[in-house]
Design a protein around this motif. Structure first.
Motif, PDB file in Angstrom:
ATOM      1  N   LEU A 199       4.020  -4.674 -16.508  1.00  0.00           N
ATOM      2  CA  LEU A 199       3.047  -5.559 -15.866  1.00  0.00           C
ATOM      3  C   LEU A 199       2.090  -6.049 -16.944  1.00  0.00           C
ATOM      4  O   LEU A 199       1.602  -5.253 -17.746  1.00  0.00           O
ATOM      5  CB  LEU A 199       2.243  -4.823 -14.790  1.00  0.00           C
ATOM      6  CG  LEU A 199       2.960  -4.391 -13.513  1.00  0.00           C
ATOM      7  CD1 LEU A 199       1.995  -3.619 -12.629  1.00  0.00           C
ATOM      8  CD2 LEU A 199       3.532  -5.577 -12.762  1.00  0.00           C
ATOM      9  N   ARG A 200       1.822  -7.376 -16.945  1.00  0.00           N
ATOM     10  CA  ARG A 200       0.933  -7.914 -17.968  1.00  0.00           C
ATOM     11  C   ARG A 200      -0.164  -8.725 -17.276  1.00  0.00           C
ATOM     12  O   ARG A 200       0.102  -9.683 -16.580  1.00  0.00           O
ATOM     13  CB  ARG A 200       1.738  -8.804 -18.916  1.00  0.00           C
ATOM     14  CG  ARG A 200       0.962  -9.273 -20.139  1.00  0.00           C
ATOM     15  CD  ARG A 200       1.610 -10.524 -20.717  1.00  0.00           C
ATOM     16  NE  ARG A 200       3.013 -10.340 -21.004  1.00  0.00           N
ATOM     17  CZ  ARG A 200       3.490  -9.966 -22.196  1.00  0.00           C
ATOM     18  NH1 ARG A 200       2.678  -9.742 -23.176  1.00  0.00           N
ATOM     19  NH2 ARG A 200       4.778  -9.833 -22.368  1.00  0.00           N
ATOM     20  N   ASP A 201      -1.396  -8.274 -17.459  1.00  0.00           N
ATOM     21  CA  ASP A 201      -2.564  -9.011 -16.990  1.00  0.00           C
ATOM     22  C   ASP A 201      -2.424  -9.457 -15.530  1.00  0.00           C
ATOM     23  O   ASP A 201      -2.597 -10.618 -15.206  1.00  0.00           O
ATOM     24  CB  ASP A 201      -2.796 -10.226 -17.910  1.00  0.00           C
ATOM     25  CG  ASP A 201      -4.172 -10.831 -17.674  1.00  0.00           C
ATOM     26  OD1 ASP A 201      -5.066 -10.108 -17.178  1.00  0.00           O
ATOM     27  OD2 ASP A 201      -4.337 -12.028 -17.965  1.00  0.00           O
ATOM     28  N   VAL A 202      -2.075  -8.501 -14.660  1.00  0.00           N
ATOM     29  CA  VAL A 202      -1.888  -8.839 -13.254  1.00  0.00           C
ATOM     30  C   VAL A 202      -3.214  -8.707 -12.504  1.00  0.00           C
ATOM     31  O   VAL A 202      -3.851  -7.662 -12.531  1.00  0.00           O
ATOM     32  CB  VAL A 202      -0.825  -7.929 -12.602  1.00  0.00           C
ATOM     33  CG1 VAL A 202      -0.814  -8.117 -11.091  1.00  0.00           C
ATOM     34  CG2 VAL A 202       0.550  -8.214 -13.181  1.00  0.00           C
ATOM     35  N   SER A 203      -3.622  -9.803 -11.877  1.00  0.00           N
ATOM     36  CA  SER A 203      -4.802  -9.763 -11.021  1.00  0.00           C
ATOM     37  C   SER A 203      -4.377 -10.177  -9.629  1.00  0.00           C
ATOM     38  O   SER A 203      -3.604 -11.132  -9.468  1.00  0.00           O
ATOM     39  CB  SER A 203      -5.883 -10.704 -11.547  1.00  0.00           C
ATOM     40  OG  SER A 203      -6.297 -10.264 -12.821  1.00  0.00           O
ATOM     41  N   LEU A 204      -4.879  -9.447  -8.653  1.00  0.00           N
ATOM     42  CA  LEU A 204      -4.398  -9.666  -7.294  1.00  0.00           C
ATOM     43  C   LEU A 204      -5.466  -9.168  -6.344  1.00  0.00           C
ATOM     44  O   LEU A 204      -6.165  -8.190  -6.641  1.00  0.00           O
ATOM     45  CB  LEU A 204      -3.091  -8.895  -7.156  1.00  0.00           C
ATOM     46  CG  LEU A 204      -2.314  -8.744  -5.867  1.00  0.00           C
ATOM     47  CD1 LEU A 204      -0.846  -8.584  -6.222  1.00  0.00           C
ATOM     48  CD2 LEU A 204      -2.772  -7.571  -5.051  1.00  0.00           C
ATOM     49  N   GLN A 205      -5.607  -9.854  -5.220  1.00  0.00           N
ATOM     50  CA  GLN A 205      -6.628  -9.441  -4.278  1.00  0.00           C
ATOM     51  C   GLN A 205      -6.075  -9.399  -2.864  1.00  0.00           C
ATOM     52  O   GLN A 205      -5.277 -10.249  -2.481  1.00  0.00           O
ATOM     53  CB  GLN A 205      -7.806 -10.413  -4.349  1.00  0.00           C
ATOM     54  CG  GLN A 205      -9.066  -9.785  -3.841  1.00  0.00           C
ATOM     55  CD  GLN A 205     -10.260 -10.691  -4.045  1.00  0.00           C
ATOM     56  OE1 GLN A 205     -10.241 -11.597  -4.883  1.00  0.00           O
ATOM     57  NE2 GLN A 205     -11.295 -10.458  -3.262  1.00  0.00           N
ATOM     58  N   VAL A 206      -6.467  -8.391  -2.135  1.00  0.00           N
ATOM     59  CA  VAL A 206      -6.078  -8.290  -0.728  1.00  0.00           C
ATOM     60  C   VAL A 206      -7.365  -8.158   0.075  1.00  0.00           C
ATOM     61  O   VAL A 206      -8.172  -7.265  -0.183  1.00  0.00           O
ATOM     62  CB  VAL A 206      -5.183  -7.064  -0.464  1.00  0.00           C
ATOM     63  CG1 VAL A 206      -4.732  -7.040   0.985  1.00  0.00           C
ATOM     64  CG2 VAL A 206      -3.985  -7.051  -1.400  1.00  0.00           C
ATOM     65  N   ASN A 207      -7.560  -9.066   1.036  1.00  0.00           N
ATOM     66  CA  ASN A 207      -8.779  -8.995   1.854  1.00  0.00           C
ATOM     67  C   ASN A 207      -8.512  -8.243   3.148  1.00  0.00           C
ATOM     68  O   ASN A 207      -7.368  -8.162   3.612  1.00  0.00           O
ATOM     69  CB  ASN A 207      -9.286 -10.399   2.165  1.00  0.00           C
ATOM     70  CG  ASN A 207      -9.606 -11.160   0.892  1.00  0.00           C
ATOM     71  OD1 ASN A 207     -10.241 -10.634  -0.019  1.00  0.00           O
ATOM     72  ND2 ASN A 207      -9.124 -12.398   0.811  1.00  0.00           N
TER      73      ASN A 207
END
Lengths: 235, 317
Positions: free
Chosen positions: A17-25
């Protein structure tokens, strides 16, 4: 609810995984799609803490959890339903569900938590004394999900719930996930290779390819994207 | 009359085999529990048992210096030694074994097996020679009232007589009770359920929020406690010294493999069978060869059922 920022994971020298940004609301269904080897399962393992981060942070409701021991994370409200189901085959269906209640805040709730699983998947009630290893693949997937929600999680993470299952059973399982989200407001993060089905039930989605997020968007945006349709949806 | 004599010898040997077999079974249950849950072969299991024997000897010497009530005291001491060895096991796991097993070993090429082998083998040598330094090499046993008492049973109007040594009989009962308690613990309690889950799939257990390292620690503690109880029981009728652990550990491996690795009940029955074979072999073989007979039966069983008598084969991802 869940926020990953700049997450990097390596297996030996290999970057998974490289520089993974993720958001769950809160209350969302978020899908992560992508081909085999894109790092989808690694992403889940990083959230569960069974693979260490090289860089980045993982926050659950604002609190950093990346240093928390993996056994404590379910107690914070994360339920990980792993790829390939991984039910406890030598234990009965009911014992599997009881293990799901280990992370319940109030152990007195265990009986009601089991009842909720049986209401969601009546076939599990019929087979509660059977060894989990003797169930069909679809039933094992139901058990794996039931075991996950038995802890009353704040976030349910489903890794390839459709793997190796007949389409009608996949529909049943996706319907039950939607029901959990709609009726109980359960937040769901789902990883799938079957991109169409996953996008159809999600609010937002991410496309992962060789360890990087290559696309993100709402359901409508993803369904409308021509490149995505060609690359992953085969249509 | 000669016929009655044969019957008598057979009956006597069957009884001896059953009683000793129950104690072998308890030792095997301890080793088998550790292997079944942690997949760690503890080569030092016999040495821990030897230490338990000396702990029992010391406990009885302090609490019941005379012979009267010495056996009953020994059984109480066995329970205390079990608690002590549970703690010792948990400590050994925390300080040493956890470094080459469990979460830390998952990523390594051989899942930590080489490290486990060298660690537990090394531990066994340290304990063995430490025992020799501390306790000397002359064989001792726990002096007690029951070891010199027997029940006599008469059959066929006195033609067939059976002597049952009381220390051996009560020890066997104790062993059966300890194994039944463990089986109940594993089958009926929350902690047993967690241990079985960890044995079945440690990663999935982690996803449930089960503290896998603590479960391993518990398993190692229970495993040592069971073997320790067997040690104290055996010490009431069997002379032992610092090398005794090695004699028994061979029997433990055989029993665990024979029973089918991974089940407490299976390991117990494996040990029981070994006790029977070992004693029955003395009918036809000189006593020095009794362990040879054990291993011939052992190999024969594994030729036919490689997964052991009560095992279900290895199924583990």
């Amino acid at each position: 609810m869940l926020a990953l920022e700049g997450v990097e994971v390596r297996y030996g020298g290999l970057i998974a995984l490289r520089d993974v940004s993720l958001q769950v609301n809160q209350g969302e269904v978020v899908a992560v799609i992508g081909p085999n080897g894109a790092g989808k399962t690694t992403l889940f393992k990083a959230v569960s803490g069974v693979v260490p981060l090289v860089a980045g942070s993982i926050r659950l409701e604002g609190e950093p959890i990346e240093r928390l021991s993996p056994a404590l994370r379910p107690h914070r409200g994360i339920a990980h339903v792993p790829e390939g189901r991984q039910v406890f085959g030598d234990l009965t269906v009911e014992e599997n569900l009881q293990l799901g209640t280990v992370a319940l805040r109030d152990p007195r709730e265990a009986g009601r938590a089991l009842q909720r699983c049986y209401d969601l998947f009546p076939v599990l009630w019929e087979r509660r004394q059977q060894l989990a290893g003797s169930l069909s693949g679809g039933q094992q997937q139901m058990l794996a999900i039931g075991r996950g929600i038995a802890s009353h999680p704040r976030l349910l993470m489903l890794d390839e719930p459709s793997m190796g299952l007949a389409p009608t059973i996949v529909d049943t399982i996706f319907e039950s996930v939607q029901r959990l989200n709609r009726d109980e407001g359960l937040t769901v993060l789902i990883v799938e290779q079957r991109a169409i089905e996953a996008i159809e039930i999600c609010d937002r989605g991410y496309v992962l390819s060789t360890g990087e997020v290559v696309m993100r968007g709402t359901r409508a945006e993803l369904l409308a994207d021509k490149n995505l349709r060609e690359a992953y949806l085969g249509a | 009359m000669a016929f009655a004599g044969h019957i008598e010898a057979l009956l006597q040997i069957l009884t001896a085999g059953l009683l000793l077999g129950c104690l072998y079974g308890l030792m095997c249950a301890g080793l088998g529990l550790i292997f079944g849950i942690m997949r760690v072969i503890n080569f030092a299991q016999g040495e821990f048992m030897m230490l338990a024997m000396y702990a029992g000897l010391t406990g009885v010497a302090v609490l019941a210096p005379g012979r009267s009530w010495a056996f009953a005291t020994a059984m109480l001491v066995a329970c205390a030694v079990a608690a002590l060895f549970y703690g010792l096991g948990a400590l050994t796991h925390w300080a040493l074994v956890s470094r080459v097993s469990g979460a830390r070993a998952v990523g390594t090429a051989d899942a930590g097996h080489t490290g486990q082998l060298i660690l537990t083998l090394g531990l066994s040598l340290v304990l063995q020679n430490g025992g020799l330094m501390l306790f000397g090499s002359s064989p001792v046993s726990i002096p007690n009232d029951a070891a010199v008492r027997s029940w006599t049973m008469e059959f066929a109007e006195g033609d067939v007589m059976l002597f049952v040594n009381q220390a051996r009989a009560f020890s066997a009962l104790m062993a059966v009770a300890a194994v039944l308690l463990t089986i109940l613990l594993m089958a009926r309690t929350g902690i047993g359920r967690q241990l079985r889950a960890v044995a079945n799939n440690p990663i999935a257990a982690l996803y449930m929020g089960v503290n896998v390292d603590r479960a391993f620690r518990t398993a190692f503690g229970i495993g040592l406690a069971l073997t320790a109880v067997a040690g104290v029981c055996v010490a009431t009728f069997y002379p032992f010294q610092a090398y005794t652990g090695f004699d028994f550990v061979i029997i433990m491996y055989a029993g665990v493999v024979l029973g089918g690795m991974g089940s407490v009940g299976g390991a117990f029955l494996g040990g029981l069978l070994i006790g029977l074979v070992q004693q029955l072999s003395t009918l036809v073989l000189p006593p020095q060869l009794q362990n040879t007979a054990v291993f011939i039966v052992f190999l024969a069983v594994l030729l036919i059922r490689p997964q052991g008598l009560f095992g279900r084969g290895v199924e583990r991802a």
